[in-house]
Design an enzyme around this catalytic site. Sequence first.
Site, PDB file in Angstrom:
ATOM      1  N   GLY A   1       0.742  -1.048  -0.054  1.00 46.14           N
ATOM      2  CA  GLY A   1      -0.113  -0.084  -0.123  1.00 46.14           C
ATOM      3  C   GLY A   1       0.772   1.294  -0.084  1.00 46.14           C
TER       4      GLY A   1
ATOM      5  N   LYS B   1      -0.333 -10.320  -3.912  1.00 41.77           N
ATOM      6  CA  LYS B   1       0.831  -9.535  -4.613  1.00 41.77           C
ATOM      7  C   LYS B   1       2.228 -10.320  -4.109  1.00 41.77           C
ATOM      8  CE  LYS B   1      -1.687  -6.126  -5.331  1.00 41.77           C
ATOM      9  NZ  LYS B   1      -1.399  -4.562  -4.350  1.00 41.77           N
TER      10      LYS B   1
ATOM     11  N   GLU C   1      -2.221  11.797  29.225  1.00 43.11           N
ATOM     12  CA  GLU C   1      -3.547  12.846  28.731  1.00 43.11           C
ATOM     13  C   GLU C   1      -4.507  12.485  29.658  1.00 43.11           C
ATOM     14  OE1 GLU C   1      -3.777  12.597  24.677  1.00 43.11           O
ATOM     15  OE2 GLU C   1      -4.718  10.671  24.728  1.00 43.11           O
TER      16      GLU C   1
ATOM     17  N   HIS D   1      -8.204  12.330  20.962  1.00 45.95           N
ATOM     18  CA  HIS D   1      -8.050  10.835  21.050  1.00 45.95           C
ATOM     19  C   HIS D   1      -9.613  10.357  21.611  1.00 45.95           C
ATOM     20  CE1 HIS D   1      -3.496  10.704  21.289  1.00 45.95           C
ATOM     21  NE2 HIS D   1      -3.934  10.894  20.042  1.00 45.95           N
TER      22      HIS D   1
END
Length: 295
Positions: free
Chosen positions: A18, A43, A212, A251
């Site tokens: 990708g 692939k 956090e 988040h």
Amino acid sequence: MSIFIHRDSRVLVQGVTGKEGAFWAGRMKAMGTQVVFGCTPGKEGQEVDGIPVYHTVRRGLREYPADTAMLFVPPRFTKDAVFEALDAGITRICTIADGIPLHEAVQIRRAALSCGAMVVGGNTSGIISVGEAMLGTIPYWIERVYKKGHIGVMTRSGSLTNEVTAEIVRGGFGVTTLVGVGGDPVPGTRFAELLPLYEADPDTRAVVIIGELGGTMEEEVAEAMEAGTFTKPLVAFMGGRTAPEGKRMGHAGAIVTGGRGTVQGKTKALIKAGGKVARRPSEVGMLLRELLPAA
């Protein structure tokens, strides 16, 4: 030394063909990481920046032994990719996927624990053992921020990581290994689960955590310190100090619920356990100097 990854780690990249996988696999190689093969179903036979591609992890392992997996796989495919790596015996896995369905994140964590493996992420920028190896999406200008040294770093916040790490370096220190645990409600690996690795690493003299609001990971660190399972000096900085209760800040995991997860509560717990808490990033280096005057 380092934790989780080091110069001898042999890394496979799932989703290597990708756009993101190909770009960052090349960047990982440039940072010294031994990327031995990649895999994308359908692939096999291709190469990406000199990295051979296989249909599956097991097919690649027949030719190239590996011990670590880096996943550049969309959220809806992450669980299957993690399970494939675990089934093949890989015990160190990192995934950057942001938005893994909550119930699948729980399944990933449970499966990893049952296998004695560690999954870091999702929603992480990655892991770096400075001067040795890198997993994930650490930026090109990392050389201006990171310096090899003796401070371990664990972080929930991608946006604060480089700022705080720059202050560690400005304070005269450097980094052993930085681990981004991610900002999702159910991370694959929690702060307290990484502490024993830093405790056992002779090169890590202290740890900085970048936390956090929301969740209880920082309180779990305080509990480990009080229990004596982590004994090295620790400095913390936490974002979201002024966030109102019930307000999500960026988040998915950064939300205070039921009166738990406040920065004030985390700060109190860490200080009580013997840690230092910086009010702003610029204080991190100063606090480290107080704890490690001879560094």
